[in-house]
Design an enzyme around this catalytic site. Structure first.
Site, PDB file in Angstrom:
ATOM      1  N   ASP A   1       0.809  -1.227   0.000  1.00 63.04           N
ATOM      2  CA  ASP A   1       0.000   0.000   0.000  1.00 63.04           C
ATOM      3  C   ASP A   1       0.844   1.280   0.000  1.00 63.04           C
ATOM      4  O   ASP A   1       0.431   2.298   0.566  1.00 63.04           O
ATOM      5  CB  ASP A   1      -0.971   0.000   1.196  1.00 63.04           C
ATOM      6  CG  ASP A   1      -1.987  -1.124   1.058  1.00 63.04           C
ATOM      7  OD1 ASP A   1      -2.313  -1.497  -0.084  1.00 63.04           O
ATOM      8  OD2 ASP A   1      -2.428  -1.647   2.092  1.00 63.04           O
ATOM      9  N   ARG A   2       2.023   1.207  -0.573  1.00 66.73           N
ATOM     10  CA  ARG A   2       2.902   2.376  -0.710  1.00 66.73           C
ATOM     11  C   ARG A   2       3.397   2.929   0.629  1.00 66.73           C
ATOM     12  O   ARG A   2       3.911   4.037   0.683  1.00 66.73           O
ATOM     13  CB  ARG A   2       2.220   3.508  -1.510  1.00 66.73           C
ATOM     14  CG  ARG A   2       1.806   3.091  -2.953  1.00 66.73           C
ATOM     15  CD  ARG A   2       3.031   2.623  -3.734  1.00 66.73           C
ATOM     16  NE  ARG A   2       2.782   2.463  -5.155  1.00 66.73           N
ATOM     17  CZ  ARG A   2       2.803   1.268  -5.793  1.00 66.73           C
ATOM     18  NH1 ARG A   2       3.023   0.148  -5.123  1.00 66.73           N
ATOM     19  NH2 ARG A   2       2.623   1.221  -7.090  1.00 66.73           N
ATOM     20  N   LEU A   3       3.260   2.130   1.704  1.00 62.86           N
ATOM     21  CA  LEU A   3       3.792   2.563   3.010  1.00 62.86           C
ATOM     22  C   LEU A   3       5.192   1.970   3.175  1.00 62.86           C
ATOM     23  O   LEU A   3       5.460   1.146   4.052  1.00 62.86           O
ATOM     24  CB  LEU A   3       2.844   2.141   4.144  1.00 62.86           C
ATOM     25  CG  LEU A   3       1.483   2.839   4.103  1.00 62.86           C
ATOM     26  CD1 LEU A   3       0.631   2.417   5.304  1.00 62.86           C
ATOM     27  CD2 LEU A   3       1.649   4.359   4.099  1.00 62.86           C
TER      28      LEU A   3
END
Ligand SMILES: Cc1cc2nc3c(=O)[nH]c(=O)nc-3n(C[C@H](O)[C@H](O)[C@H](O)COP(=O)(O)O)c2cc1C
Length: 211
Positions: A189-191
């Protein structure tokens, strides 16, 4: 390919303060070893960015040929565009990207010339064809046709017949002394995880950045 929809959800690994340690050179060396062990092609290829006298940045791939507490070493032609840039502005940046590991490393630092002896030693270790190529090519200069390069290589092959090819004075190495090294690990999730080391006097200071 569809540029708008092509995406990967990174989930191979994670980056923790507890496991990464305090020495970014040790971490970079470990990441290179892991990339090599996982058969990443040319894991020591890195994108080197320089800035010209006119303020124009430019980037190209070079091969990392040495890494220790002094820094990152690579070899090139001193008269090339990158060589001219560094003569004007010694501040450079380097980026590694290993897709299979979902990892990126960004290095910023100051480039300086290796000693003549260090450049001689590395040049002597190169295959003869590569050595002759260094004599034949005035890197980054324009040339009318490829055949001229082959002719020049043949010319130097004859000139150095029966002897070791000496290093051209216009060719040699640089050492990039890093003052900032960032390790990036892709996460879901792009974290993503980002741990950056900055040199603070003689010690490295570490912090986590938002993705
Ligand atoms: C995988 C790869 C490795 C390369 N390794 C080097 C290198 O170690 N040294 C070098 O001078 N050029 C290397 N090159 C060529 C450079 O990317 C570049 O074309 C050349 O150095 C001229 O750059 P410049 O005109 O910006 O100075 C490599 C290119 C690739 C794709």
């Amino acid at each position: 390919m569809n540029l708008e929809t092509n995406r990967t959800n990174y989930q191979r690994d994670e980056l923790n303060e507890s496991s990464i340690g305090d020495d970014p050179i040790v971490v970079l060396r470990a990441w290179l070893d892991i990339a090599a062990a996982q058969a990443v092609p040319e894991p020591n290829a890195m994108c080197l960015s320089t800035v010209g006298a006119d303020g124009q940045p430019s980037s190209r791939i070079v091969l990392l040929r040495g890494l220790d507490d002094r820094g990152l070493r690579f070899f090139t032609s001193y008269g090339s565009r990158k060589g001219r840039d560094i003569a004007h502005n010694k501040h450079v940046a380097v980026t590694f990207y290993w897709n299979a590991l979902e990892r990126q490393v960004r290095v910023e630092g100051v480039a300086s010339l290796l000693t003549e002896a260090e450049s001689d030693a590395y040049f002597a270790s190169r295959p003869r064809g590569h050595q002759l190529g260094a004599w034949a090519s005035e890197q980054s200069e324009s040339i009318e046709e490829r055949a001229m390069l082959q002719e020049r290589k043949q010319h130097f092959n004859e000139r150095f017949e029966g002897e070791e090819v000496p290093r051209p004075h216009s060719w040699g190495g640089y050492c990039i002394e890093p003052d900032r090294i960032e390790f990036w690990q892709g996460r879901p999730d792009r974290l993503h995880d980002r741990l950056v080391f900055s040199r603070d006097a003689d010690a490295w200071h570490r912090e986590r950045l938002q993705p």
